[in-house]
Design an enzyme around this catalytic site. Structure first.
Site, PDB file in Angstrom:
ATOM      1  N   HIS A 140     -13.551 -14.002   5.422  1.00  0.00           N
ATOM      2  CA  HIS A 140     -13.262 -15.308   6.018  1.00  0.00           C
ATOM      3  C   HIS A 140     -11.830 -14.980   6.242  1.00  0.00           C
ATOM      4  CE1 HIS A 140     -17.051 -16.821   5.312  1.00  0.00           C
ATOM      5  NE2 HIS A 140     -17.172 -16.078   4.071  1.00  0.00           N
ATOM      6  N   LYS A 174      16.874   1.479  -4.499  1.00  0.00           N
ATOM      7  CA  LYS A 174      17.385   1.097  -6.063  1.00  0.00           C
ATOM      8  C   LYS A 174      18.930   1.375  -5.978  1.00  0.00           C
ATOM      9  CE  LYS A 174      13.109   2.651  -8.209  1.00  0.00           C
ATOM     10  NZ  LYS A 174      12.549   3.753  -9.472  1.00  0.00           N
ATOM     11  N   GLY A 196       4.193   7.866 -13.117  1.00  0.00           N
ATOM     12  CA  GLY A 196       3.904   6.414 -13.461  1.00  0.00           C
ATOM     13  C   GLY A 196       2.568   5.960 -12.910  1.00  0.00           C
ATOM     14  N   ARG A 197       2.142   6.339 -11.621  1.00  0.00           N
ATOM     15  CA  ARG A 197       0.934   5.846 -10.919  1.00  0.00           C
ATOM     16  C   ARG A 197      -0.292   6.596 -11.345  1.00  0.00           C
ATOM     17  NH1 ARG A 197       4.641   8.419  -7.584  1.00  0.00           N
ATOM     18  NH2 ARG A 197       3.787  10.086  -6.442  1.00  0.00           N
TER      19      ARG A 197
END
Ligand code: F6P
Length: 549
Positions: free
Chosen positions: A378, A511, A261-262
């Site tokens: 910042h 899950k 998937g990645r």
């Protein structure tokens, strides 16, 4: 002690030695930059501000060699079952032509199959862009929604945003979170009569994606009636499920179980990118990654960008004991890049069991985090400069701004942007001592009393490492190279840590528990055995619900 353990031990000794050599000292050597940077085409990896020297680099190279990196790399590219816990090959390089042209799996020529699916989904993308595929009322699609999560969202959304200057197709929207606030806030501003929905899910079982998709289907059906199917496309390996949702096979784009998937943005999961930017741009993106594949496979280890980058990560994590890495792109278009790398790196190398099935005896993948500069300057840069922990930083930026904006003001924005990146890497490395602080305060007209009182707070040691990844311009080609650089870095580190970078069992339990706990949360059905802590929490949820009416 075996030879690998000996090298680990030597690296620890080097780390001890390097603690007493400052980056100021290291960088006083005129040849430092040339020696500790590597260029591949128009991309540079500058690691001259890392706390390394020749002794360190040699030891890291021996480690890679002893871990049989070359052999493991050939197993990967050769299509062996590298993801052995799932009995899968790992061949995302094949999606960009980065493996051998004749790669055959189970008697099928993989490259031919890849090319045919690539042609099919690029053809579809073009037809959406140019009006070949129209809405049920014969109009052009103005909007496209991608519904997916993890690799089925982060890749296409990050890349679409990164290539904003090339975006000349319909508007793109990405829905990933199961939080209804995301989907409803997007749907309420869209017209279903001119919206195409792509459901992207390798498995078509991911709870978030299916729930979001079913909500979007209701929305489509309400607006379009029986013809809703015309506004649907899918990217999945689960054709049975896509058929159950009545998605026409001609608009279902498959990929394969050998694409994690990645690692899937190169596959049809990249369809939204192709719809936004077109076939040519998508092919350039693939070509960039292919170039990095070739470089990774063939360049000698001492000049090999992914190998060097990975070894620096090993040095930072295992020898210097720095547990996190900040990924800071100086490019607002790369806004989502840190999140993308977070999944790529942490889902791959967040593992604690070796390939032999026993606990690892050293730390593995670090925590990856980051935000684009200059905004992050910042917010958390104070911590990077003067906090008590050291976090190495990866600065990523292009020498030129994006094409398409020739205005003088745009160019000056870009100059200031990258000047800040260079300045920050310098400030981290060299800091400023009390004398330097006093001199600059004096020049600013401060009194002696002020200088004495404030200089301890304003002085800092520096000696904080960073690496720069610099390229000419954030083109589709360079973006492809950049992502592939990280992918191969992850692979090399997985080999050295002796873990399987390609499974993700750690996400499964959560899950399953979500499924098991659902009746108690949704219907107050406590028939399942639930521990006291979790039961108490669920009852508190009901109490809050009840008391808020
Ligand atoms: O979170 C686990 C995971 O399997 C990721 O690896 C994957 O990218 C994501 O879920 C989505 O999976 P799918 O594409 O199957 O819906």
């Amino acid at each position: 002690m075996n030879r690998i353990d000996e090298v680990w031990k030597k690296l620890k000794q080097h780390a001890f030695r390097m603690k007493s050599i400052s980056l100021s000292e290291l960088c006083s050597n005129e040849s430092r930059f040339q020696k500790y940077s590597v260029q591949f085409e128009q991309m540079l990896l500058d690691y001259s501000k890392e706390k390394v020297d020749d002794g360190v680099m040699q030891e890291l190279q021996s480690l890679a060699h002893l871990c049989e990196l070359e052999t493991e790399r050939e197993k990967l590219f050769g299509g062996e079952l590298v993801n052995f816990t799932e009995q899968r090959r790992v061949l995302h390089m094949a999606l960009r032509g980065g493996t051998d042209a004749n790669l055959t799996i189970n008697g099928k020529n993989v490259i031919r199959e890849v090319e045919s699916v690539l042609d099919k989904f690029l053809e579809f993308a073009e037809s959406v862009r140019t009006g070949g595929h129209l809405t049920v009322t014969g109009e052009r699609f103005t909007d496209v929604i991608n519904i997916g999560i993890g690799g089925s969202d982060l890749g296409p959304s990050m890349v679409t945003e990164a290539l904003a200057s090339w975006h000349d197709g319909p508007n793109l929207h990405f829905i990933s979170n199961i939080d209804g606030d995301q989907i409803f806030s997007i749907l309420k501003n869209l017209n279903c009569k001119t919206t195409l929905i792509i459901v992207s899910s390798k498995s078509m079982t991911t709870r978030e994606t299916i729930h979001n998709f079913e909500t979007a289907l209701d929305w489509l059906k309400n607006g379009l009636g029986e013809k809703f199917g015309h506004h649907l496309a899918a990217v999945s390996t689960n054709l049975k499920a896509t058929r159950e949702y009545r998605i026409d096979d001609s608009r279902v784009f498959p990929f394969w179980d050998w694409v994690g998937g990645r690692y899937s943005v190169w596959s049809a999961i990249g369809l939204p990118v192709a719809i936004a930017t077109g076939r040519k741009t998508f092919k350039e993106f693939l070509a960039g990654a292919r170039a990095m594949d070739k470089h990774f496979r063939t360049a000698p280890a001492t000049e090999n960008m992914p190998v060097l980058y990975a070894l620096l990560g090993i040095w930072r994590r295992n020898a210097m004991n720095w547990p996190t890495v900040a990924v800071i792109p100086y490019s607002h278009c790369l806004n989502k890049f840190p999140a993308y790398i977070q999944q790529l790196d942490m889902e791959s190398n967040g593992k604690n069991i070796t390939r032999q099935g026993v606990p690892v005896n050293h730390p593995t993948g670090p925590l990856i985090w980051g935000e684009p500069g200059t905004n992050s300057q910042h917010s958390f840069f104070q911590w990077l400069h003067q906090g008590t922990d050291i976090t190495p930083v990866d600065f990523i930026f292009a020498a030129n701004g994006n094409p398409g904006n020739e205005s003088r003001r745009y160019k000056s924005h870009h100059q200031q942007l990258i000047t800040n990146a260079v300045a920050q890497s310098s400030a981290l490395a060299f800091g400023q001592n009390r004398e330097q602080v006093a001199a600059s305060m004096q020049a600013a007209g401060c009194s002696d009393e002020e200088i004495k009182r404030l200089s301890p707070y304003r002085a800092f040691n520096g000696d904080r490492p960073s690496t720069v990844i610099l390229f000419d311009c954030l083109t589709p080609y360079q973006l492809g190279k950049l992502i592939a650089l990280y992918e191969h870095k992850v692979f090399v580190q997985g080999v050295i840590w002796n873990i399987n970078s390609y499974d993700q069992w750690g996400v499964e339990l959560g899950k399953r528990l979500a499924d098991e706990l659902s009746p108690a949360i949704t219907d107050r059905d406590f028939s399942q055995e639930i521990d006291a802590s979790t039961r108490g929490l669920i009852k508190a949820i009901h109490h809050f619900r009840d008391s808020s009416g």
